[in-house]
Design a protein around this motif. Sequence first.
Motif, PDB file in Angstrom:
ATOM      1  N   HIS A  47       0.839  -1.204   0.000  1.00 25.74           N
ATOM      2  CA  HIS A  47       0.000   0.000   0.000  1.00 25.74           C
ATOM      3  C   HIS A  47       0.874   1.254   0.000  1.00 25.74           C
ATOM      4  CE1 HIS A  47       0.920  -0.718   4.275  1.00 25.74           C
ATOM      5  NE2 HIS A  47       0.944   0.595   4.349  1.00 25.74           N
ATOM      6  N   ASP A  48       2.192   1.062  -0.062  1.00 28.59           N
ATOM      7  CA  ASP A  48       3.174   2.141   0.021  1.00 28.59           C
ATOM      8  C   ASP A  48       3.691   2.464  -1.381  1.00 28.59           C
ATOM      9  OD1 ASP A  48       5.566   3.617   0.287  1.00 28.59           O
ATOM     10  OD2 ASP A  48       6.043   2.706   2.215  1.00 28.59           O
ATOM     11  N   HIS A  49       3.325   3.615  -1.917  1.00 27.93           N
ATOM     12  CA  HIS A  49       3.698   3.895  -3.310  1.00 27.93           C
ATOM     13  C   HIS A  49       5.202   4.136  -3.463  1.00 27.93           C
ATOM     14  CE1 HIS A  49       2.843   8.182  -2.065  1.00 27.93           C
ATOM     15  NE2 HIS A  49       3.875   8.421  -2.840  1.00 27.93           N
ATOM     16  N   GLU A  50       5.873   4.638  -2.430  1.00 23.60           N
ATOM     17  CA  GLU A  50       7.331   4.785  -2.519  1.00 23.60           C
ATOM     18  C   GLU A  50       7.986   3.410  -2.682  1.00 23.60           C
ATOM     19  OE1 GLU A  50      11.215   6.107   0.153  1.00 23.60           O
ATOM     20  OE2 GLU A  50       9.192   6.525   0.902  1.00 23.60           O
ATOM     21  N   GLU A  51       7.502   2.437  -1.918  1.00 25.76           N
ATOM     22  CA  GLU A  51       8.034   1.084  -2.007  1.00 25.76           C
ATOM     23  C   GLU A  51       7.783   0.486  -3.382  1.00 25.76           C
ATOM     24  OE1 GLU A  51       8.312  -1.520   1.653  1.00 25.76           O
ATOM     25  OE2 GLU A  51       6.449  -2.205   0.742  1.00 25.76           O
ATOM     26  N   ALA A  52       6.562   0.644  -3.880  1.00 27.28           N
ATOM     27  CA  ALA A  52       6.221   0.107  -5.196  1.00 27.28           C
ATOM     28  C   ALA A  52       7.063   0.739  -6.289  1.00 27.28           C
ATOM     29  CB  ALA A  52       4.735   0.335  -5.478  1.00 27.28           C
TER      30      ALA A  52
END
Length: 238
Positions: free
Chosen positions: A195-200
């Motif tokens: 749910h973490d866009h930085e991670e994705a």
Amino acid sequence: MSIRIENVSKNFSAFAALNQVSLEIRDGEFAALLGPSGSGKTTLLRIIAGLEVPESGEVWFGRKNVTEAAAASRGIGFVFQHYALFGHMTVAENIGFGLTVMPRASRPSKKDILLRTNELLDLVQLPGIGGRYPSELSGGQRQRVALARALARRPRILLLDEPFGALDAKVRRELRGALRTIHDELGLTSIFVTHDHEEAFTLADRVAILNHGQVEQFEKPKRIMQDPASDFVRSFLA
């Protein structure tokens, strides 16, 4: 191994978890399924894994329709958020477990299982800890062991369901780099739920953004940032 999802729908009682979802993940690609809680990303991952059955639609691995195939026959590795390690087994026993329960005709010897276990401990940068128990490890070490276990049977597809969600930011960053390196070294096709866009955006070649059981956009991270496909994508990334 490429993965193709064709018009997949899944309901839980009156709730539509997935609604006519279609997407294709290329052989060797690292894809992320990104979205808020309840968007359908974990349900989609579980359908790919064979842990859930869609009401309609099909799942293809390469040229093989696996929609109704059992999870154990799909040749995947699965990493869960909460490790799912056996507390009464050593690290080595946890990693080798999937090999020890193979049918006798195809089961590796004890020596080969030990060699494979040590090879995987080196791969996840935990050499020499095979005799420890999960309770003796940090959260980051446990997740590395879980990753090693998922790779033991040499899967061509690796599925990860928010595997870093329970870890602190520093450990998450370290494991992101390790995961991407392993993906590239082994030539896997990987799907990562977060749910973490930085991670994705840090990890993935392409990111599928889900909302209310549908894919809003599936593009390279840079393309999504430059040209959000909908108001939802724009607001979600803000």
